[in-house]
Motif scaffolding. Sequence first.
Motif, mmCIF file in Angstrom:
data_model
loop_
_atom_site.group_PDB
_atom_site.id
_atom_site.type_symbol
_atom_site.label_atom_id
_atom_site.label_comp_id
_atom_site.label_asym_id
_atom_site.label_seq_id
_atom_site.Cartn_x
_atom_site.Cartn_y
_atom_site.Cartn_z
ATOM 1 N N LYS A 207 1.684 -1.668 -12.529
ATOM 2 C CA LYS A 207 2.631 -0.928 -11.701
ATOM 3 C C LYS A 207 3.485 -1.867 -10.853
ATOM 4 O O LYS A 207 4.711 -1.757 -10.815
ATOM 5 C CB LYS A 207 1.885 0.054 -10.788
ATOM 6 N N TYR B 82 3.110 1.068 -3.522
ATOM 7 C CA TYR B 82 2.427 1.120 -4.811
ATOM 8 C C TYR B 82 1.008 1.691 -4.751
ATOM 9 O O TYR B 82 0.349 1.822 -5.783
ATOM 10 C CB TYR B 82 2.348 -0.290 -5.420
ATOM 11 N N ILE C 280 -1.539 0.167 -3.334
ATOM 12 C CA ILE C 280 -2.491 -0.935 -3.478
ATOM 13 C C ILE C 280 -3.485 -0.926 -2.318
ATOM 14 O O ILE C 280 -3.100 -1.004 -1.151
ATOM 15 C CB ILE C 280 -1.755 -2.293 -3.528
ATOM 16 N N ASP D 65 -4.226 -0.976 -14.045
ATOM 17 C CA ASP D 65 -2.992 -0.203 -13.864
ATOM 18 C C ASP D 65 -2.210 -0.628 -12.630
ATOM 19 O O ASP D 65 -0.975 -0.632 -12.648
ATOM 20 C CB ASP D 65 -3.313 1.298 -13.766
ATOM 21 N N ASP D 66 -2.921 -0.994 -11.535
ATOM 22 C CA ASP D 66 -2.185 -1.354 -10.322
ATOM 23 C C ASP D 66 -1.404 -2.653 -10.506
ATOM 24 O O ASP D 66 -0.291 -2.802 -9.982
ATOM 25 C CB ASP D 66 -3.114 -1.427 -9.101
ATOM 26 N N LYS E 174 0.837 -1.200 0.000
ATOM 27 C CA LYS E 174 0.000 0.000 0.000
ATOM 28 C C LYS E 174 0.870 1.248 0.000
ATOM 29 O O LYS E 174 0.616 2.207 -0.738
ATOM 30 C CB LYS E 174 -0.925 -0.006 1.213
#
Length: 338
Positions: A315, A276, A278, A311-312, A273
Amino acid sequence: MQEIKITENQAGQRFDKFLFKYFKEATSGFIYKMLRKKNIVLNGKKSDGKEKLNVGDSIKIFMADDTILKFRGEIKLDIVKPIDLDIVYEDDNILIINKPSGMLSQKAEASDVSVNEYIISYLVSTNKLSEEQLKTFKPGVCNRLDRNTSGLIIAGKSLKGLQTMSKMFKERTMDKYYFALVNGKIENKINIKGYLKKDEKTNKVTIYKKEQKDSQLVETEYEPVLANNRITLLKVKLITGRTHQIRAHLSSVGHPLIGDYKYGNKKINDIYKRQYGIKDQMLHSRLTVFPKFTGDCDNLSGKEFTATLPDDFIKVLSNEFKNSNVVNDFIKEKQIKK
Protein backbone atom coordinates in the motif's frame (compact mmCIF):
# COMPACT_ATOMS: atom_id res chain seq x y z
CA MET A 1 4.51 -54.79 29.56
CA GLN A 2 4.66 -51.85 27.17
CA GLU A 3 6.88 -51.56 24.10
CA ILE A 4 7.93 -48.34 22.37
CA LYS A 5 9.50 -48.25 18.90
CA ILE A 6 11.78 -45.27 18.34
CA THR A 7 10.90 -43.04 15.37
CA GLU A 8 13.02 -40.42 13.58
CA ASN A 9 11.76 -37.63 15.83
CA GLN A 10 12.84 -39.56 18.93
CA ALA A 11 16.17 -40.81 17.60
CA GLY A 12 19.46 -39.03 18.19
CA GLN A 13 18.95 -38.34 21.91
CA ARG A 14 20.24 -40.16 24.96
CA PHE A 15 18.05 -42.94 26.26
CA ASP A 16 17.75 -41.45 29.76
CA LYS A 17 16.76 -38.02 28.33
CA PHE A 18 13.95 -39.73 26.44
CA LEU A 19 12.80 -41.50 29.60
CA PHE A 20 12.78 -38.25 31.60
CA LYS A 21 10.32 -36.82 29.06
CA TYR A 22 8.27 -39.99 28.81
CA PHE A 23 7.93 -40.42 32.58
CA LYS A 24 7.59 -36.74 33.39
CA GLU A 25 6.31 -37.40 36.94
CA ALA A 26 9.12 -39.79 37.87
CA THR A 27 12.38 -38.82 39.57
CA SER A 28 15.70 -39.52 37.87
CA GLY A 29 16.50 -41.86 40.75
CA PHE A 30 13.41 -43.95 40.03
CA ILE A 31 14.23 -44.18 36.31
CA TYR A 32 17.84 -45.25 36.92
CA LYS A 33 16.59 -47.82 39.46
CA MET A 34 14.22 -49.26 36.83
CA LEU A 35 17.13 -49.47 34.40
CA ARG A 36 19.35 -51.24 36.94
CA LYS A 37 16.60 -53.75 37.78
CA LYS A 38 15.89 -54.32 34.05
CA ASN A 39 12.29 -53.10 34.43
CA ILE A 40 13.21 -50.89 31.46
CA VAL A 41 15.38 -52.43 28.74
CA LEU A 42 16.71 -51.23 25.41
CA ASN A 43 16.64 -53.73 22.54
CA GLY A 44 16.15 -56.53 25.07
CA LYS A 45 19.30 -55.67 27.06
CA LYS A 46 20.13 -53.93 30.32
CA SER A 47 20.98 -50.27 29.84
CA ASP A 48 22.60 -47.48 31.87
CA GLY A 49 20.65 -44.81 29.95
CA LYS A 50 23.66 -43.28 28.20
CA GLU A 51 23.03 -44.96 24.85
CA LYS A 52 22.06 -42.85 21.85
CA LEU A 53 18.69 -43.88 20.48
CA ASN A 54 18.36 -44.96 16.84
CA VAL A 55 15.36 -45.35 14.58
CA GLY A 56 13.77 -48.76 15.16
CA ASP A 57 15.17 -49.27 18.66
CA SER A 58 12.85 -51.17 21.00
CA ILE A 59 12.17 -50.00 24.54
CA LYS A 60 10.34 -52.47 26.76
CA ILE A 61 8.84 -51.35 30.06
CA PHE A 62 8.01 -54.10 32.55
CA MET A 63 5.62 -52.28 34.88
CA ALA A 64 1.91 -52.47 35.62
CA ASP A 65 -0.22 -50.27 33.38
CA ASP A 66 -1.42 -48.16 36.31
CA THR A 67 2.20 -47.57 37.39
CA ILE A 68 3.12 -46.42 33.89
CA LEU A 69 0.15 -44.06 33.79
CA LYS A 70 1.01 -42.70 37.23
CA PHE A 71 4.56 -41.75 36.32
CA ARG A 72 3.64 -40.49 32.88
CA GLY A 73 1.24 -38.02 34.45
CA GLU A 74 -1.60 -36.34 32.62
CA ILE A 75 -0.01 -34.91 29.52
CA LYS A 76 -2.21 -32.07 28.29
CA LEU A 77 -1.95 -31.28 24.62
CA ASP A 78 -3.56 -27.91 24.08
CA ILE A 79 -3.82 -27.89 20.31
CA VAL A 80 -5.20 -24.63 18.94
CA LYS A 81 -7.59 -24.28 16.04
CA PRO A 82 -5.69 -24.44 12.72
CA ILE A 83 -5.25 -21.27 10.68
CA ASP A 84 -4.08 -20.74 7.11
CA LEU A 85 -0.30 -20.45 7.31
CA ASP A 86 1.61 -18.82 4.45
CA ILE A 87 3.91 -21.78 3.82
CA VAL A 88 7.00 -20.85 1.81
CA TYR A 89 8.66 -24.28 1.91
CA GLU A 90 8.14 -27.67 3.52
CA ASP A 91 9.90 -31.02 3.56
CA ASP A 92 10.09 -33.92 6.02
CA ASN A 93 12.38 -32.01 8.39
CA ILE A 94 11.64 -28.29 8.20
CA LEU A 95 8.84 -25.84 7.62
CA ILE A 96 9.36 -22.25 6.49
CA ILE A 97 6.47 -19.80 6.86
CA ASN A 98 5.86 -16.13 6.16
CA LYS A 99 4.80 -14.85 9.61
CA PRO A 100 2.30 -11.98 9.65
CA SER A 101 2.90 -8.94 11.81
CA GLY A 102 1.16 -9.27 15.17
CA MET A 103 1.90 -12.97 15.68
CA LEU A 104 4.33 -14.04 18.42
CA SER A 105 7.28 -16.23 17.42
CA GLN A 106 7.19 -17.91 20.83
CA LYS A 107 5.02 -17.62 23.91
CA ALA A 108 5.68 -14.75 26.30
CA GLU A 109 2.89 -15.80 28.69
CA ALA A 110 1.33 -19.21 29.33
CA SER A 111 -1.93 -18.08 27.71
CA ASP A 112 -0.25 -16.83 24.52
CA VAL A 113 -0.67 -18.50 21.14
CA SER A 114 2.45 -18.27 18.99
CA VAL A 115 3.89 -19.57 15.73
CA ASN A 116 4.88 -22.73 17.62
CA GLU A 117 1.28 -23.56 18.52
CA TYR A 118 0.01 -22.83 15.01
CA ILE A 119 2.71 -25.02 13.47
CA ILE A 120 1.84 -27.94 15.78
CA SER A 121 -1.84 -27.47 14.97
CA TYR A 122 -1.07 -27.51 11.24
CA LEU A 123 1.03 -30.68 11.49
CA VAL A 124 -1.57 -32.53 13.57
CA SER A 125 -4.52 -31.43 11.42
CA THR A 126 -2.74 -32.58 8.24
CA ASN A 127 -1.76 -35.94 9.84
CA LYS A 128 1.95 -35.19 9.59
CA LEU A 129 2.38 -35.57 13.33
CA SER A 130 0.30 -37.52 15.83
CA GLU A 131 -0.70 -36.43 19.33
CA GLU A 132 1.11 -39.51 20.65
CA GLN A 133 4.36 -38.39 18.97
CA LEU A 134 3.94 -34.95 20.52
CA LYS A 135 4.30 -36.47 23.97
CA THR A 136 8.03 -37.07 23.40
CA PHE A 137 8.89 -34.55 20.66
CA LYS A 138 7.62 -31.08 19.85
CA PRO A 139 8.44 -29.18 16.67
CA GLY A 140 9.59 -25.63 17.25
CA VAL A 141 10.79 -22.43 15.63
CA CYS A 142 14.54 -21.98 15.19
CA ASN A 143 14.61 -18.19 14.81
CA ARG A 144 12.59 -15.38 16.32
CA LEU A 145 11.09 -12.20 14.95
CA ASP A 146 9.61 -9.38 17.00
CA ARG A 147 5.85 -9.67 17.33
CA ASN A 148 5.27 -6.78 14.91
CA THR A 149 7.94 -7.85 12.41
CA SER A 150 6.74 -10.02 9.55
CA GLY A 151 8.55 -12.52 7.36
CA LEU A 152 10.47 -15.76 7.30
CA ILE A 153 10.33 -18.10 10.28
CA ILE A 154 12.06 -21.49 10.06
CA ALA A 155 10.82 -24.38 12.21
CA GLY A 156 12.09 -27.91 12.75
CA LYS A 157 9.42 -30.54 12.04
CA SER A 158 11.71 -33.38 13.07
CA LEU A 159 14.46 -33.65 15.65
CA LYS A 160 16.98 -33.71 12.80
CA GLY A 161 15.51 -30.54 11.29
CA LEU A 162 15.30 -28.78 14.64
CA GLN A 163 18.90 -29.57 15.57
CA THR A 164 20.33 -28.71 12.14
CA MET A 165 18.52 -25.40 11.73
CA SER A 166 19.18 -24.31 15.32
CA LYS A 167 22.89 -25.00 14.82
CA MET A 168 22.97 -22.99 11.59
CA PHE A 169 21.26 -20.01 13.22
CA LYS A 170 23.59 -20.19 16.21
CA GLU A 171 26.69 -20.31 14.01
CA ARG A 172 25.22 -17.70 11.61
CA THR A 173 26.08 -19.76 8.54
CA MET A 174 23.06 -18.55 6.54
CA ASP A 175 22.48 -15.03 5.24
CA LYS A 176 19.33 -13.16 6.32
CA TYR A 177 18.02 -10.07 4.55
CA TYR A 178 15.22 -7.76 5.66
CA PHE A 179 13.19 -5.09 3.90
CA ALA A 180 12.71 -1.92 5.92
CA LEU A 181 10.80 1.25 5.09
CA VAL A 182 12.66 4.12 6.72
CA ASN A 183 12.31 7.86 6.98
CA GLY A 184 14.51 9.97 4.71
CA LYS A 185 16.43 9.38 1.49
CA ILE A 186 19.34 6.93 1.34
CA GLU A 187 21.23 6.70 -1.93
CA ASN A 188 24.22 4.46 -1.24
CA LYS A 189 25.05 1.05 0.16
CA ILE A 190 26.40 1.46 3.69
CA ASN A 191 27.91 -0.73 6.41
CA ILE A 192 27.55 0.57 9.96
CA LYS A 193 28.94 -0.66 13.27
CA GLY A 194 28.21 0.26 16.85
CA TYR A 195 27.75 -1.07 20.37
CA LEU A 196 24.31 -2.15 21.53
CA LYS A 197 23.29 -2.07 25.18
CA LYS A 198 19.94 -3.32 26.42
CA ASP A 199 17.88 -1.94 29.30
CA GLU A 200 16.11 -5.01 30.67
CA LYS A 201 13.55 -2.91 32.56
CA THR A 202 12.28 -1.08 29.46
CA ASN A 203 13.17 -3.81 26.92
CA LYS A 204 14.79 -1.08 24.85
CA VAL A 205 18.30 -0.91 23.42
CA THR A 206 20.66 1.98 22.78
CA ILE A 207 23.40 2.15 20.14
CA TYR A 208 26.73 3.74 21.10
CA LYS A 209 29.68 4.61 18.88
CA LYS A 210 32.14 3.43 21.53
CA GLU A 211 32.10 0.26 23.60
CA GLN A 212 30.18 0.45 26.86
CA LYS A 213 30.03 -1.83 29.86
CA ASP A 214 27.85 -4.87 29.04
CA SER A 215 27.44 -3.69 25.42
CA GLN A 216 27.68 -5.93 22.33
CA LEU A 217 29.23 -5.15 18.97
CA VAL A 218 26.61 -4.87 16.20
CA GLU A 219 27.10 -4.61 12.46
CA THR A 220 24.41 -3.85 9.91
CA GLU A 221 24.66 -3.49 6.13
CA TYR A 222 21.99 -1.84 4.02
CA GLU A 223 21.36 -0.63 0.49
CA PRO A 224 18.45 1.25 -1.09
CA VAL A 225 15.94 -0.59 -3.28
CA LEU A 226 13.66 2.44 -3.83
CA ALA A 227 14.06 5.99 -2.57
CA ASN A 228 12.47 9.41 -2.81
CA ASN A 229 12.86 12.55 -0.71
CA ARG A 230 10.52 11.19 1.99
CA ILE A 231 11.21 7.48 2.46
CA THR A 232 13.55 4.68 1.38
CA LEU A 233 12.92 0.98 0.99
CA LEU A 234 16.09 -0.67 2.27
CA LYS A 235 17.46 -4.17 1.83
CA VAL A 236 19.17 -4.84 5.16
CA LYS A 237 21.67 -7.60 5.88
CA LEU A 238 22.25 -8.64 9.47
CA ILE A 239 25.95 -9.24 10.02
CA THR A 240 25.28 -9.73 13.73
CA GLY A 241 21.87 -10.48 15.20
CA ARG A 242 20.94 -8.69 18.41
CA THR A 243 17.70 -7.59 20.05
CA HIS A 244 16.04 -4.79 18.02
CA GLN A 245 19.30 -4.34 16.11
CA ILE A 246 17.88 -3.10 12.81
CA ARG A 247 15.35 -0.79 14.44
CA ALA A 248 17.78 0.82 16.86
CA HIS A 249 20.74 0.93 14.48
CA LEU A 250 18.86 2.69 11.67
CA SER A 251 17.30 5.11 14.14
CA SER A 252 20.76 5.94 15.50
CA VAL A 253 21.90 7.14 12.05
CA GLY A 254 18.82 9.28 11.47
CA HIS A 255 16.69 6.85 9.44
CA PRO A 256 14.12 5.30 11.83
CA LEU A 257 11.62 2.76 10.58
CA ILE A 258 8.21 4.02 9.57
CA GLY A 259 5.66 2.90 12.15
CA ASP A 260 8.23 2.23 14.88
CA TYR A 261 6.97 4.09 17.94
CA LYS A 262 9.69 2.67 20.21
CA TYR A 263 12.71 3.88 18.24
CA GLY A 264 11.17 6.11 15.59
CA ASN A 265 9.69 9.56 15.07
CA LYS A 266 6.15 9.83 16.50
CA LYS A 267 5.18 12.80 14.32
CA ILE A 268 6.19 11.03 11.12
CA ASN A 269 4.65 7.74 12.27
CA ASP A 270 1.34 9.49 12.97
CA ILE A 271 1.29 10.82 9.40
CA TYR A 272 1.66 7.32 7.93
CA LYS A 273 -0.84 5.96 10.41
CA ARG A 274 -3.46 8.48 9.26
CA GLN A 275 -2.66 8.15 5.58
CA TYR A 276 -2.10 4.40 5.29
CA GLY A 277 -3.24 2.87 8.57
CA ILE A 278 0.32 1.84 9.51
CA LYS A 279 0.43 0.67 13.12
CA ASP A 280 3.56 -1.51 13.26
CA GLN A 281 7.20 -1.01 12.35
CA MET A 282 7.74 -1.54 8.63
CA LEU A 283 10.20 -4.40 8.90
CA HIS A 284 9.96 -7.66 6.97
CA SER A 285 12.28 -10.68 7.00
CA ARG A 286 12.40 -10.96 3.23
CA LEU A 287 15.12 -13.43 2.20
CA THR A 288 17.11 -16.33 3.66
CA VAL A 289 20.05 -17.78 1.73
CA PHE A 290 21.50 -21.14 2.73
CA PRO A 291 25.19 -21.86 2.19
CA LYS A 292 26.38 -24.91 0.33
CA PHE A 293 26.70 -27.74 2.84
CA THR A 294 26.55 -31.51 3.23
CA GLY A 295 24.97 -33.71 5.88
CA ASP A 296 21.54 -33.50 7.47
CA CYS A 297 19.01 -31.35 5.55
CA ASP A 298 21.50 -30.83 2.70
CA ASN A 299 18.59 -30.68 0.26
CA LEU A 300 18.59 -27.00 1.31
CA SER A 301 22.20 -26.52 0.27
CA GLY A 302 22.63 -23.33 -1.76
CA LYS A 303 18.90 -22.58 -1.83
CA GLU A 304 17.22 -19.29 -1.03
CA PHE A 305 13.67 -18.51 0.13
CA THR A 306 11.69 -15.31 -0.21
CA ALA A 307 8.65 -14.05 1.73
CA THR A 308 6.16 -11.92 -0.23
CA LEU A 309 5.63 -8.41 1.10
CA PRO A 310 2.70 -7.70 3.45
CA ASP A 311 -0.26 -5.63 2.26
CA ASP A 312 0.79 -2.56 4.26
CA PHE A 313 4.17 -2.48 2.49
CA ILE A 314 2.46 -2.76 -0.90
CA LYS A 315 0.00 0.00 0.00
CA VAL A 316 2.71 2.48 0.97
CA LEU A 317 5.05 1.60 -1.91
CA SER A 318 2.28 1.79 -4.51
CA ASN A 319 1.45 5.34 -3.45
CA GLU A 320 4.96 6.59 -2.77
CA PHE A 321 6.49 5.10 -5.92
CA LYS A 322 3.73 5.24 -8.52
CA ASN A 323 4.32 3.33 -11.75
CA SER A 324 7.49 1.75 -10.37
CA ASN A 325 8.46 -1.50 -12.11
CA VAL A 326 9.97 -2.72 -8.85
CA VAL A 327 6.67 -2.23 -7.00
CA ASN A 328 4.75 -3.86 -9.85
CA ASP A 329 7.00 -6.89 -9.51
CA PHE A 330 6.21 -7.07 -5.78
CA ILE A 331 2.49 -6.98 -6.60
CA LYS A 332 2.81 -9.70 -9.26
CA GLU A 333 4.81 -11.85 -6.84
CA LYS A 334 1.99 -11.60 -4.32
CA GLN A 335 -0.67 -12.41 -6.92
CA ILE A 336 1.22 -15.49 -8.07
CA LYS A 337 1.52 -16.67 -4.45
CA LYS A 338 -2.25 -16.43 -4.04
